[in-house]
Design a protein around this motif. Structure first.
Motif, PDB file in Angstrom:
ATOM      1  N   TYR A   8       0.877  -1.172   0.000  1.00  0.00           N
ATOM      2  CA  TYR A   8       0.000   0.000   0.000  1.00  0.00           C
ATOM      3  C   TYR A   8       0.911   1.217   0.000  1.00  0.00           C
ATOM      4  O   TYR A   8       1.778   1.338   0.874  1.00  0.00           O
ATOM      5  N   ALA A   9       0.732   2.131  -0.955  1.00  0.00           N
ATOM      6  CA  ALA A   9       1.666   3.240  -1.105  1.00  0.00           C
ATOM      7  C   ALA A   9       0.969   4.592  -1.051  1.00  0.00           C
ATOM      8  O   ALA A   9      -0.196   4.731  -1.423  1.00  0.00           O
ATOM      9  N   THR A  11       1.155   8.237  -2.810  1.00  0.00           N
ATOM     10  CA  THR A  11       1.643   8.701  -4.108  1.00  0.00           C
ATOM     11  C   THR A  11       1.738  10.217  -4.209  1.00  0.00           C
ATOM     12  O   THR A  11       2.327  10.743  -5.134  1.00  0.00           O
ATOM     13  N   ALA A  12       1.149  10.926  -3.251  1.00  0.00           N
ATOM     14  CA  ALA A  12       1.171  12.397  -3.224  1.00  0.00           C
ATOM     15  C   ALA A  12       0.775  12.834  -1.818  1.00  0.00           C
ATOM     16  O   ALA A  12       0.122  12.077  -1.099  1.00  0.00           O
ATOM     17  N   LEU A  17      -3.765   6.572   0.415  1.00  0.00           N
ATOM     18  CA  LEU A  17      -2.869   5.463   0.079  1.00  0.00           C
ATOM     19  C   LEU A  17      -3.621   4.478  -0.826  1.00  0.00           C
ATOM     20  O   LEU A  17      -4.830   4.297  -0.673  1.00  0.00           O
ATOM     21  N   THR A  20      -0.607  -1.247  -4.506  1.00  0.00           N
ATOM     22  CA  THR A  20       0.381  -1.209  -5.572  1.00  0.00           C
ATOM     23  C   THR A  20       1.271  -2.443  -5.430  1.00  0.00           C
ATOM     24  O   THR A  20       0.991  -3.316  -4.608  1.00  0.00           O
ATOM     25  N   TYR A  58       7.869  10.267  -3.772  1.00  0.00           N
ATOM     26  CA  TYR A  58       6.756   9.341  -4.014  1.00  0.00           C
ATOM     27  C   TYR A  58       7.071   8.462  -5.209  1.00  0.00           C
ATOM     28  O   TYR A  58       7.829   8.871  -6.074  1.00  0.00           O
ATOM     29  N   PRO A  59       6.449   7.272  -5.273  1.00  0.00           N
ATOM     30  CA  PRO A  59       5.601   6.694  -4.232  1.00  0.00           C
ATOM     31  C   PRO A  59       6.438   6.181  -3.058  1.00  0.00           C
ATOM     32  O   PRO A  59       7.602   5.836  -3.241  1.00  0.00           O
ATOM     33  N   HIS A 128      11.471   0.950   1.390  1.00  0.00           N
ATOM     34  CA  HIS A 128      10.030   0.865   1.568  1.00  0.00           C
ATOM     35  C   HIS A 128       9.724   0.022   2.795  1.00  0.00           C
ATOM     36  O   HIS A 128      10.414  -0.965   3.063  1.00  0.00           O
TER      37      HIS A 128
END
Ligand SMILES: [Zn+2]
Ligand SMILES: [Zn+2]
Length: 347
Positions: A8-9, A11-12, A17, A20, A58-59, A128
């Motif tokens: 789970y990411a 991205t901004a 979230l 991914t 990001y991500p 990560h």
């Protein structure tokens, strides 16, 4: 070569979230691959996902309260074997050569330790964290989770637990010492449990008396509301150590006035805005104002062993991965008793 795993990411800064996939490196000679079972949600995850502590690349997959099982070990690994129950906290590497690394206090590495997420690994790739199915980590930064601790309640110990254990240990919380814990949240509830198990007399200082029953059940001897001005008169000059877990600007002078001569107020919460205080609050009673980050790897292992010995896990609410964004909002509203933990099998 690498392995693709679900995650789970963020991205901004302002986006929720999302599911991914990310790549995990092949297991090197000194590496351990961990199948992640549970990942705690720490307030730092939210700060990073939202670029609140400076710009994030990001991500990013956050999460530094990781508990799981060893799935593969490199050829030169000696500390762990397949099937071992293990954890990873806030660091996955450090220089290994500076005076602090050599002393086992990798959190103070002069070259900067490698953070579990939003850091740059030794191979130059971004790190990560734990909101993912697996992670590959050098064995020196993997912790053993003792049999007495379930993996779900152990996960939050890897950040919240060590963040409060380290200052309690450093400033000698124990029998005959009066310790106050400011804030009864993810960090604070573990501070109460650990300080009590260390033998200190523990007081919770919370905004209201809403969580008083919980605080006393977790091991506090006394519980006071800081919204009541008489609290600061009643408790003046009474504590040897105050652990402030609140991540907001508080009236430091008021809290310092609660310390005895030579007492210490240690901040483990990290507000975005600067804190200020009057020097008189310190010098009239030779008080100290201090800060403390996580702990070293050896101390983190010591904390896990201590918690297992005393049956101390975190108080948790286990959630599925699709509820992470909802959980973030609830963390910000202080609506969790006392830590969300993601069941990683739901990724
Ligand atoms: Zn954390
Ligand atoms: Zn170092």
């Amino acid at each position: 070569m690498s392995t693709t795993v679900k995650a789970y990411a963020a991205t901004a800064p302002d986006a929720p979230l999302v599911p991914t996939t990310i790549e995990r490196r092949d297991v090197g000679a000194h590496d351990v691959r961990i199948d992640i079972k549970f990942a705690g949600i720490c307030h730092s995850d939210i700060h990073t996902a939202r670029s609140e502590w400076g710009p994030t690349n990001y991500p990013v997959v956050v999460g530094h309260e990781i508990a799981g099982v060893v799935a593969e070990v490199g050829s030169d690994v000696t500390k762990y074997a397949v099937g071992d129950r293990v954890g990873v906290g806030c660091m996955v590497g450090s220089c290994g050569e500076c005076e602090y690394c050599l002393a086992g206090t990798e959190q103070f590495c002069v070259k900067g330790n490698i953070q579990t997420y939003a850091g740059i690994d030794k191979d130059g790739t971004p790190t990560h964290g734990g909101y993912s199915q697996a992670v590959v980590v050098n064995e020196d930064f993997v912790l053993g989770i003792p049999d007495g601790l379930d993996l779900d309640v152990a996960a939050p110990l890897l950040c919240a637990g060590i963040t409060v254990y380290s200052p309690l240990h450093h400033w000698n919380a124990g029998p005959g010492k009066k310790v106050a814990v400011v804030g009864l949240g993810g960090l604070g509830h573990m501070a109460v449990k650990i300080a009590h198990a260390l033998g200190a007399e523990v007081t919770v200082l919370s905004q209201s008396l809403k969580k008083q029953e919980d605080g006393l059940r977790l091991g506090a001897d006394h519980y006071f509301a800081t919204s009541d001005p008489s609290t600061f008169e009643t408790l003046a000059n009474s504590f040897d150590l105050i652990v402030n877990t609140v991540s907001a600007v508080v009236d430091l002078d008021a809290y310092l006035s609660l310390l005895r001569v030579d007492g210490t107020l240690v901040n483990v919460g990290a507000p975005e805005k600067p804190l200020s205080l009057h020097a008189f609050s310190l010098l009239m009673a030779r008080r100290s104002f201090a800060g403390s980050p996580i702990g070293g790897i050896a101390e983190t292992q010591q904390m896990l062993d201590f918690c297992a010995e005393h049956g101390l896990g975190a108080e948790i609410e286990v959630i599925s991965a699709d509820r992470i964004n909802e959980a973030y909002e609830r963390v910000l509203a202080s609506d969790v008793r006392y830590r969300f933990v993601i069941d990683v099998s739901t990724l």
